[in-house]
Enzyme design. Structure first.
Site, short mmCIF file in Angstrom:
data_model
loop_
_atom_site.label_atom_id
_atom_site.label_comp_id
_atom_site.label_asym_id
_atom_site.label_seq_id
_atom_site.Cartn_x
_atom_site.Cartn_y
_atom_site.Cartn_z
N MET A 93 0.72 -1.48 0.04
CA MET A 93 -0.07 0.14 0.15
C MET A 93 1.14 0.93 0.02
O MET A 93 1.76 1.50 1.11
CB MET A 93 -0.95 -0.07 1.43
CG MET A 93 -1.64 -1.04 1.44
SD MET A 93 -2.27 -1.23 3.18
CE MET A 93 -2.78 0.12 4.09
N VAL A 150 1.39 -4.57 8.53
CA VAL A 150 2.99 -4.37 8.35
C VAL A 150 3.28 -3.27 7.95
O VAL A 150 2.39 -2.20 7.34
CB VAL A 150 4.01 -5.83 6.85
CG1 VAL A 150 5.65 -5.20 7.39
CG2 VAL A 150 3.67 -7.01 7.67
N GLY A 180 0.17 4.32 4.92
CA GLY A 180 0.36 3.14 4.05
C GLY A 180 0.87 2.42 4.49
O GLY A 180 1.90 2.02 5.45
N SER A 181 1.26 0.88 3.73
CA SER A 181 2.07 0.50 3.99
C SER A 181 2.35 -1.65 3.30
O SER A 181 1.92 -0.93 1.95
CB SER A 181 2.27 -0.78 5.58
OG SER A 181 3.02 -0.97 5.78
N ARG A 182 2.17 -2.08 4.16
CA ARG A 182 1.82 -4.07 3.20
C ARG A 182 0.77 -4.76 4.15
O ARG A 182 1.27 -4.65 5.51
CB ARG A 182 3.28 -4.39 3.07
CG ARG A 182 3.12 -6.03 2.90
CD ARG A 182 4.75 -6.31 3.30
NE ARG A 182 5.29 -7.28 2.83
CZ ARG A 182 6.26 -7.41 1.97
NH1 ARG A 182 7.07 -6.95 1.37
NH2 ARG A 182 6.11 -8.76 1.22
#
Length: 215
Positions: A93, A150, A180-182
């Site tokens: 993301m 994550v 955002g990230s994952r």
């Protein structure tokens, strides 16, 4: 448990209120000539915390994407949270994606495991094992599905609103990752991936895989 799907995520309300409190007096006193930079920030934050309602992908035995973003991993590997070999599908993301996280399946929350960690770029493979993360293990009609939020280089705040024993519906909002990230998804090896690395996906709208016997 169901989230009412506002247009703007509740996580963004304090930020919008704060910016609004600053912007409105400046606009009143100095007009648009002084306030336009603040309005741009307000609009950016408004866009950043958008949280549109999603319609689930149609079909049987589908595992839905838990996040908006881009597929960065599709591989068979070890699921360290459920101690098994699994199919792993990871969604990266970026800061411009919607940041809500939604359940990929219908099921019962069996475990929630939180791990403090680093904040390396979430696009890297090592982020899955080194970064701060929160794993939700779900029993979906006898199938174990693990969803892992994550944290990343910018995202340093994982929010998870569910508890062990909660029942989730596919597409139900269960968490949020600011900036955002994952999200890593671990599935039984019987699952058939429906996406490839590089594909753009949308939470709930996109099916990541087909898992026979899920429905």
């Amino acid at each position: 448990m169901m989230y009412p799907h506002p247009i703007i995520a509740k996580e963004g309300w304090p930020y919008l209120a704060l910016i609004g409190i600053v912007t409105l007096p400046v606009h009143y006193i100095g007009g648009i000539a002084w306030s336009w930079p603040l309005w741009i920030i307000f609009i950016f934050v408004l866009q950043f915390f958008r949280d549109p309602q999603r319609i689930p992908a149609m079909g049987r035995d589908l595992v839905l994407s838990p996040a908006d973003g881009r597929i960065v991993v599709v591989e068979k590997t070890n699921d360290p949270y459920a101690d098994r070999e699994a199919l792993k599908i990871s969604v990266f993301m970026n800061v411009f994606n919607v940041h809500s996280n939604r359940s990929a399946v219908n099921g019962l929350v069996k475990e929630i495991q939180y791990f403090p960690g680093k904040f390396v770029n979430a696009d890297l493979d090592k982020a899955s094992t080194e970064n701060e993360r929160n794993a939700v293990v779900i029993d979906a009609n006898g199938h174990i599905v693990t969803l892992v939020q994550v944290a990343g280089l910018i995202a340093r705040r994982i929010l998870c609103y569910i508890h062990v024993g909660d029942r989730l519906k596919a597409g139900e909002r269960y968490g949020f990752i600011r900036f955002g990230s994952r999200v890593d998804v671990y599935l039984p090896l019987t699952a058939e991936p429906l996406v490839s690395v590089g594909d753009k996906v949308f939470a709930t709208n996109t099916a990541l895989a087909r898992l026979p016997g899920l429905d």
